[in-house]
Design a protein around this motif. Structure first.
Motif, short mmCIF file in Angstrom:
data_model
loop_
_atom_site.label_atom_id
_atom_site.label_comp_id
_atom_site.label_asym_id
_atom_site.label_seq_id
_atom_site.Cartn_x
_atom_site.Cartn_y
_atom_site.Cartn_z
N LEU A 111 0.83 -1.21 0.00
CA LEU A 111 0.00 0.00 0.00
C LEU A 111 0.86 1.26 0.00
O LEU A 111 0.52 2.25 -0.64
CB LEU A 111 -0.94 0.00 1.21
N THR A 112 1.98 1.20 0.71
CA THR A 112 2.90 2.34 0.72
C THR A 112 3.48 2.58 -0.66
O THR A 112 3.56 3.73 -1.14
CB THR A 112 4.04 2.10 1.73
N LEU A 146 -9.08 0.21 -2.59
CA LEU A 146 -9.96 1.21 -1.98
C LEU A 146 -9.28 1.93 -0.83
O LEU A 146 -9.49 3.13 -0.61
CB LEU A 146 -11.25 0.55 -1.51
N ARG A 147 -8.43 1.22 -0.10
CA ARG A 147 -7.69 1.87 0.99
C ARG A 147 -6.75 2.95 0.43
O ARG A 147 -6.64 4.05 0.99
CB ARG A 147 -6.89 0.83 1.78
N TYR A 189 -15.13 7.96 -7.12
CA TYR A 189 -14.42 8.80 -6.16
C TYR A 189 -14.88 8.45 -4.75
O TYR A 189 -16.06 8.18 -4.51
CB TYR A 189 -14.67 10.28 -6.42
N TYR A 190 -13.93 8.45 -3.82
CA TYR A 190 -14.22 8.09 -2.45
C TYR A 190 -13.74 9.19 -1.51
O TYR A 190 -12.76 9.89 -1.80
CB TYR A 190 -13.54 6.76 -2.10
N PRO A 191 -14.41 9.35 -0.36
CA PRO A 191 -14.00 10.39 0.60
C PRO A 191 -12.55 10.20 1.01
O PRO A 191 -12.17 9.11 1.46
CB PRO A 191 -14.96 10.18 1.77
N GLN A 192 -11.75 11.25 0.85
CA GLN A 192 -10.34 11.15 1.21
C GLN A 192 -10.16 11.27 2.71
O GLN A 192 -10.87 12.03 3.40
CB GLN A 192 -9.52 12.23 0.51
N LEU A 193 -9.21 10.53 3.24
CA LEU A 193 -8.94 10.56 4.67
C LEU A 193 -8.35 11.92 5.07
O LEU A 193 -7.69 12.58 4.28
CB LEU A 193 -7.97 9.44 5.04
N THR A 202 -13.28 -0.10 8.42
CA THR A 202 -13.11 -1.41 7.80
C THR A 202 -14.36 -1.86 7.05
O THR A 202 -14.28 -2.36 5.93
CB THR A 202 -12.74 -2.46 8.86
N CYS A 203 -15.51 -1.67 7.65
CA CYS A 203 -16.77 -2.09 7.02
C CYS A 203 -17.04 -1.27 5.76
O CYS A 203 -17.53 -1.79 4.75
CB CYS A 203 -17.93 -1.94 8.01
N GLN A 204 -16.71 0.02 5.82
CA GLN A 204 -16.92 0.89 4.68
C GLN A 204 -16.05 0.46 3.50
O GLN A 204 -16.50 0.40 2.35
CB GLN A 204 -16.62 2.33 5.06
N VAL A 205 -14.78 0.15 3.78
CA VAL A 205 -13.86 -0.27 2.73
C VAL A 205 -14.29 -1.60 2.13
O VAL A 205 -14.27 -1.79 0.91
CB VAL A 205 -12.42 -0.37 3.28
N ARG A 206 -14.72 -2.52 2.99
CA ARG A 206 -15.17 -3.83 2.51
C ARG A 206 -16.40 -3.68 1.62
O ARG A 206 -16.49 -4.30 0.55
CB ARG A 206 -15.49 -4.72 3.70
#
Length: 236
Positions: A111-112, A146-147, A189-193, A202-206
């Motif tokens: 991921l990095t 997604l992460r 597009y997904y909400p950025q951290l 975790t549930c949202q990403v899954r």
């Protein structure tokens, strides 16, 4: 054979794509591409595609006008002798980035590496299933794409591949003639951290990953299987 520098790798990437390998892939697969208008011309992009054959990554690179980078297991870059040096050189010029897939930090390291690619404004491609489909169906996806999307704000382009398993059948060394189809979908597009929300739910990403894979299944006309492909044998 030394490891290629970035500029050398870029030259060789274009040479393989347009002269040495690309024409052969076009002849074998006669690729038909649709939806390229959905891929931004600049800026970070995540390409998330189903996985049917070893040649999938090459056909994606052939279809995309921008250079695309994949993550490859570190073993491809650590071989010895002429074969090892050639393999390391080839994967480097082909846009592959080595990642250690063993050990407790393997997922975090991957991921990095993906995040760095996107922070440079480049294109990162991934097969969320993690391995080739044993029977052509679409299997449950890993959540890494997604992460990274949430960490970087990069859009995710769902891509459906078809026909690559006919050109590059499992268990056959030599490719065959066939018809490859590559369809790029609309960006997701997904909400950025943020600093106040440094980790995704975790549930949202899954749930988002499952939705992405179901979209690939629906657009491909293939059945979705809510299990990881690695848990199945090669039988349908």
């Amino acid at each position: 054979m030394s490891t290629a520098t970035f500029s050398e790798a870029h030259v060789w990437y274009r040479l393989f794509k347009y002269v040495l390998l690309g024409p052969l892939l076009r002849l074998l697969g006669r690729p038909e591409v649709e939806g390229l208008r959905h891929v931004p011309r600049t800026g970070p992009v995540i390409i998330a595609a189903n996985h049917l054959a070893m040649l999938d990554s090459m056909y994606l690179a052939l279809a995309l006008p921008r250079r695309v980078t994949f993550l490859a297991k570190q073993e491809y870059f650590t071989g010895t002798g002429f074969k090892g040096r050639f393999q390391r050189w080839f994967f480097t010029v082909a846009g592959q980035v080595p990642v250690n897939r063993t050990g407790g930090t393997a997922a975090a390291d991957a991921l990095t590496a993906a995040t760095k690619i996107l922070e440079s404004g480049d294109v990162w491609a991934i097969h969320p299933e993690g391995t080739r489909s044993p029977d052509g169906r679409i299997y449950r996806g890993r959540t890494g794409a997604l992460r990274v999307a949430m960490a970087t704000g990069a859009p995710v382009i769902p891509v459906v591949l078809a026909g690559t398993d006919k050109v590059n059948p499992r268990g056959h060394r030599l490719p065959r003639f066939g018809k490859v189809h590559i369809s790029f979908g609309t960006p997701r597009y997904y909400p950025q951290l943020t600093p106040t929300h440094p980790a995704p739910d975790t549930c949202q990403v899954r749930a988002a990953t499952d939705e992405l894979m179901r979209e690939l299944a629906a657009r491909s006309g293939r059945r979705y299987v809510d299990r990881y492909a690695a848990t199945f044998s090669n039988r349908p």
